[in-house]
Design a protein around this motif. Structure first.
Motif, PDB file in Angstrom:
ATOM      1  N   ASN A   1      13.451 -13.887  12.769  1.00  0.00           N
ATOM      2  CA  ASN A   1      12.274 -13.058  12.485  1.00  0.00           C
ATOM      3  C   ASN A   1      12.498 -12.179  11.256  1.00  0.00           C
ATOM      4  O   ASN A   1      11.574 -11.939  10.457  1.00  0.00           O
ATOM      5  N   HIS A   2      13.746 -11.713  11.095  1.00  0.00           N
ATOM      6  CA  HIS A   2      14.039 -10.872   9.934  1.00  0.00           C
ATOM      7  C   HIS A   2      13.922 -11.671   8.634  1.00  0.00           C
ATOM      8  O   HIS A   2      13.395 -11.169   7.621  1.00  0.00           O
ATOM      9  N   GLN A   3      14.371 -12.898   8.657  1.00  0.00           N
ATOM     10  CA  GLN A   3      14.215 -13.745   7.460  1.00  0.00           C
ATOM     11  C   GLN A   3      12.733 -13.988   7.132  1.00  0.00           C
ATOM     12  O   GLN A   3      12.321 -13.957   5.961  1.00  0.00           O
ATOM     13  N   LEU A   4      11.945 -14.237   8.172  1.00  0.00           N
ATOM     14  CA  LEU A   4      10.512 -14.427   7.944  1.00  0.00           C
ATOM     15  C   LEU A   4       9.874 -13.160   7.387  1.00  0.00           C
ATOM     16  O   LEU A   4       9.032 -13.217   6.456  1.00  0.00           O
ATOM     17  N   ASP A   5      10.259 -12.019   7.919  1.00  0.00           N
ATOM     18  CA  ASP A   5       9.709 -10.751   7.423  1.00  0.00           C
ATOM     19  C   ASP A   5      10.113 -10.508   5.968  1.00  0.00           C
ATOM     20  O   ASP A   5       9.309 -10.010   5.158  1.00  0.00           O
ATOM     21  N   GLN A   6      11.344 -10.845   5.622  1.00  0.00           N
ATOM     22  CA  GLN A   6      11.766 -10.696   4.223  1.00  0.00           C
ATOM     23  C   GLN A   6      10.945 -11.604   3.283  1.00  0.00           C
ATOM     24  O   GLN A   6      10.563 -11.198   2.181  1.00  0.00           O
ATOM     25  N   HIS A   7      10.681 -12.823   3.764  1.00  0.00           N
ATOM     26  CA  HIS A   7       9.857 -13.737   2.961  1.00  0.00           C
ATOM     27  C   HIS A   7       8.459 -13.171   2.763  1.00  0.00           C
ATOM     28  O   HIS A   7       7.889 -13.216   1.651  1.00  0.00           O
ATOM     29  N   LEU A   8       7.875 -12.608   3.830  1.00  0.00           N
ATOM     30  CA  LEU A   8       6.549 -11.997   3.705  1.00  0.00           C
ATOM     31  C   LEU A   8       6.563 -10.818   2.749  1.00  0.00           C
ATOM     32  O   LEU A   8       5.638 -10.619   1.952  1.00  0.00           O
ATOM     33  N   THR A   9       7.627 -10.012   2.797  1.00  0.00           N
ATOM     34  CA  THR A   9       7.737  -8.865   1.890  1.00  0.00           C
ATOM     35  C   THR A   9       7.821  -9.332   0.440  1.00  0.00           C
ATOM     36  O   THR A   9       7.179  -8.757  -0.468  1.00  0.00           O
ATOM     37  N   GLN A  10       8.596 -10.383   0.201  1.00  0.00           N
ATOM     38  CA  GLN A  10       8.680 -10.923  -1.164  1.00  0.00           C
ATOM     39  C   GLN A  10       7.331 -11.469  -1.636  1.00  0.00           C
ATOM     40  O   GLN A  10       6.923 -11.253  -2.798  1.00  0.00           O
ATOM     41  N   GLN A  11       6.585 -12.159  -0.770  1.00  0.00           N
ATOM     42  CA  GLN A  11       5.269 -12.679  -1.150  1.00  0.00           C
ATOM     43  C   GLN A  11       4.291 -11.552  -1.430  1.00  0.00           C
ATOM     44  O   GLN A  11       3.489 -11.614  -2.389  1.00  0.00           O
ATOM     45  N   ALA A  12       4.363 -10.474  -0.615  1.00  0.00           N
ATOM     46  CA  ALA A  12       3.463  -9.338  -0.844  1.00  0.00           C
ATOM     47  C   ALA A  12       3.776  -8.673  -2.181  1.00  0.00           C
ATOM     48  O   ALA A  12       2.859  -8.278  -2.932  1.00  0.00           O
ATOM     49  N   THR A  13       5.050  -8.538  -2.512  1.00  0.00           N
ATOM     50  CA  THR A  13       5.435  -7.940  -3.800  1.00  0.00           C
ATOM     51  C   THR A  13       4.957  -8.818  -4.963  1.00  0.00           C
ATOM     52  O   THR A  13       4.453  -8.312  -5.993  1.00  0.00           O
ATOM     53  N   LEU A  14       5.072 -10.140  -4.813  1.00  0.00           N
ATOM     54  CA  LEU A  14       4.621 -11.064  -5.861  1.00  0.00           C
ATOM     55  C   LEU A  14       3.110 -10.969  -6.054  1.00  0.00           C
ATOM     56  O   LEU A  14       2.614 -10.959  -7.197  1.00  0.00           O
ATOM     57  N   VAL A  15       2.347 -10.865  -4.969  1.00  0.00           N
ATOM     58  CA  VAL A  15       0.884 -10.730  -5.084  1.00  0.00           C
ATOM     59  C   VAL A  15       0.523  -9.441  -5.788  1.00  0.00           C
ATOM     60  O   VAL A  15      -0.386  -9.395  -6.646  1.00  0.00           O
ATOM     61  N   GLN A  16       1.203  -8.358  -5.456  1.00  0.00           N
ATOM     62  CA  GLN A  16       0.899  -7.080  -6.097  1.00  0.00           C
ATOM     63  C   GLN A  16       1.171  -7.143  -7.596  1.00  0.00           C
ATOM     64  O   GLN A  16       0.402  -6.603  -8.421  1.00  0.00           O
ATOM     65  N   GLN A  17       2.234  -7.790  -7.986  1.00  0.00           N
ATOM     66  CA  GLN A  17       2.566  -7.873  -9.409  1.00  0.00           C
ATOM     67  C   GLN A  17       1.566  -8.751 -10.173  1.00  0.00           C
ATOM     68  O   GLN A  17       1.232  -8.474 -11.327  1.00  0.00           O
ATOM     69  N   GLN A  18       1.074  -9.802  -9.542  1.00  0.00           N
ATOM     70  CA  GLN A  18       0.181 -10.727 -10.240  1.00  0.00           C
ATOM     71  C   GLN A  18      -1.286 -10.285 -10.221  1.00  0.00           C
ATOM     72  O   GLN A  18      -2.073 -10.696 -11.080  1.00  0.00           O
ATOM     73  N   HIS A  19      -1.681  -9.421  -9.260  1.00  0.00           N
ATOM     74  CA  HIS A  19      -3.107  -9.069  -9.120  1.00  0.00           C
ATOM     75  C   HIS A  19      -3.285  -7.562  -8.982  1.00  0.00           C
ATOM     76  O   HIS A  19      -4.159  -7.091  -8.261  1.00  0.00           O
ATOM     77  N   ARG A  20      -2.508  -6.798  -9.715  1.00  0.00           N
ATOM     78  CA  ARG A  20      -2.582  -5.345  -9.555  1.00  0.00           C
ATOM     79  C   ARG A  20      -3.838  -4.739 -10.181  1.00  0.00           C
ATOM     80  O   ARG A  20      -4.250  -3.653  -9.798  1.00  0.00           O
ATOM     81  N   ASP A  21      -4.460  -5.420 -11.141  1.00  0.00           N
ATOM     82  CA  ASP A  21      -5.654  -4.861 -11.781  1.00  0.00           C
ATOM     83  C   ASP A  21      -6.921  -5.469 -11.218  1.00  0.00           C
ATOM     84  O   ASP A  21      -8.018  -5.284 -11.778  1.00  0.00           O
ATOM     85  N   GLN A  22      -6.845  -6.189 -10.121  1.00  0.00           N
ATOM     86  CA  GLN A  22      -8.012  -6.854  -9.562  1.00  0.00           C
ATOM     87  C   GLN A  22      -8.451  -6.161  -8.277  1.00  0.00           C
ATOM     88  O   GLN A  22      -7.682  -5.474  -7.620  1.00  0.00           O
ATOM     89  N   GLY A  23      -9.703  -6.401  -7.926  1.00  0.00           N
ATOM     90  CA  GLY A  23     -10.265  -5.782  -6.736  1.00  0.00           C
ATOM     91  C   GLY A  23     -10.037  -6.636  -5.514  1.00  0.00           C
ATOM     92  O   GLY A  23      -9.260  -7.586  -5.531  1.00  0.00           O
TER      93      GLY A  23
END
Length: 461
Positions: free
Chosen positions: A46-68
């Motif tokens: 579960n911890h590995q899955l949570d880390q993967h989700l955290t990495q995906q969330a960080t990637l989304v924020q970096q790629q779409h930070r100026d979007q609504g």
């Protein structure tokens, strides 16, 4: 229920109870280790899955930070990355151009408004288990209040957890089974001396044969059970000796009592025909009857005292030895006027010596020694008595003790060949040794230099 359980425990053999106890102990350990390992595996997956989700969330924020608000990725039904993701505004009025694929709740709006921290959620998407992360969008421009939701299917994680659980259950079951087999083997091997002890005790109880022993293999280990078996063998040896001594005592007492009882019966029958006897004959028969009664009474009393084999503890007191020895010597002079009794003056330490004991019993011990010495002394002979702080000695100048008789002089009813014609029951010296042992002293006999016998009573330190 509790009473039935107690009855079951009482009826089960010790081997079974020990095997069950070992099995239960190992089972608890095996189950505990398996449960801990299962928890660790589940946490790591579960911890590995949570880390993967955290990495995906960080990637989304970096790629779409100026979007609504919008749906970033919508492939929620596939195991392959990228994960399905969406951006949610804190303002319910601002929504995405297409419907959200992930559930948006008031808690999601609170995360977007920075009113609560991010959180993980287990949910079902398209009939498949999934795990979702909701976290504030920290990479957005100042004043923007949005949250990012990222979800991944957790089928592989659940399958891994299930496989780990099945494996741990199999390992625990195998451990419990192995523990049961080993526990039974260990219990059977360890309790083998107890089993032999039990069988021997049951056989002795059935046959009343104290000569039986537990077989102990050579080269055995000195553990508690083998020591128990060896101690039981020692106890059986003592019991066998005690039974043999009891049988000898009964046989010797029967033999010794047969002669005086026969004489008593003869004199009693003779006195029953007193009208046919002269006055002198009646007097001799009555005198002989009284003498034989005294002998039988004395022998019976001696036997009772020997059979008691202990001293009355409440009657113990500090006894001054010097006055007691003087009194016993004076009494012996009155009983044996043809024998001279000499008593050396004790030194200061001997004169003050006291012993914890029963005065009457100590007097009986000394009287028996003095009577024995006087009985073997020739007319006009001398009995020498000497008291020191550590011992009391009584020496006579009679025929002495033959070397072959020396080991048996303190046995009950033992009488040397030279003493068979002398009066006595053969119990005096046996009683003297018993009284000495009861008072912590040691009584020995030896041949005196120059002839005669020497008895040493070594006093307790």
């Amino acid at each position: 229920m509790r009473a039935a359980h107690a009855r079951w425990r009482r009826r089960r053999p010790l081997r079974t109870r020990l095997a069950l106890a070992c099995t239960a102990a190992v089972a608890v350990v095996a189950l505990g280790i398996s449960a801990a390992a299962f928890s660790i595996v589940r946490y790591e997956l579960n911890h590995q899955l949570d880390q993967h989700l955290t990495q995906q969330a960080t990637l989304v924020q970096q790629q779409h930070r100026d979007q609504g608000p919008q749906v970033v990725h919508g492939e929620c039904n596939y195991l392959a990355a990228p994960a399905c993701a969406q951006i949610v505004s804190a303002d319910p009025a601002r929504t995405a151009n297409e419907p959200y694929l992930l559930p948006v709740t008031p808690a999601t709006r609170q995360v977007a408004a920075r009113q609560r921290p991010g959180y993980f959620t287990d949910l079902t998407i398209g009939g498949h288990p999934a795990r979702m992360l909701t976290t504030p969008m920290t990479a957005a421009p100042p004043g923007t209040r949005q949250a990012v939701q990222v979800a991944l299917r957790s089928d592989s994680v659940e399958e891994g957890v299930q496989q780990a659980g099945a494996l741990m259950a199999a390992v625990a079951a195998a451990g419990v089974l192995l523990a049961a087999l080993l526990g039974l083997t260990v219990a059977r091997t360890s309790l083998a001396p107890v089993t032999r002890l039990t069988r021997t005790a049951e056989r002795i109880a059935a046959t009343r044969d104290a000569g039986l022993r537990i077989d102990l293999p050579p080269g055995r280990r000195e553990d508690e059970l083998t020591r128990l078996a060896a101690s039981f063998n020692t106890m059986l040896g003592e019991l066998e000796q005690s039974v043999a001594a009891q049988r000898r005592l009964v046989a010797d007492a029967s033999h010794e009592l047969r002669t005086p009882l026969t004489a008593l019966r003869t004199n009693a029958e003779l006195l029953s025909r007193a009208d046919r006897l002269t006055d002198s004959q009646r007097e001799r028969a009555a005198s002989a009857l009284r003498r034989q009664l005294r002998e039988v009474t004395g022998m019976v009393n001696d036997l009772i005292e020997l059979a008691r084999d202990e001293e009355p503890q409440p009657l113990l007191e500090q006894v001054a030895l010097a006055p007691l020895v003087q009194h016993c010597v004076d009494t012996a002079r009155g009983h044996w006027p043809a024998v001279a009794f000499t008593l050396d003056d004790p030194d200061a330490s001997a004169a003050e010596r006291t012993v914890a004991g029963v005065p009457a019993r100590l007097a009986r011990l000394l009287s028996n020694l003095l009577d024995n010495a006087a009985k073997f002394s020739p007319p006009g002979g001398t009995v020498e008595v000497r008291l020191t702080r550590l011992e009391l000695t009584v020496r006579d100048h009679g025929p002495g003790i033959a070397p072959e008789d020396l080991p048996y002089v303190f046995d009950r009813f033992y009488r040397a060949s030279a003493a068979r014609a002398l009066p006595g029951s053969g119990l005096g010296l046996a009683m003297a040794r018993q009284i000495a042992q009861a008072h912590g002293a040691t009584l020995t006999a030896e041949a005196a230099e120059g002839g005669g016998a020497l008895f040493r009573l070594r006093l307790p330190a």
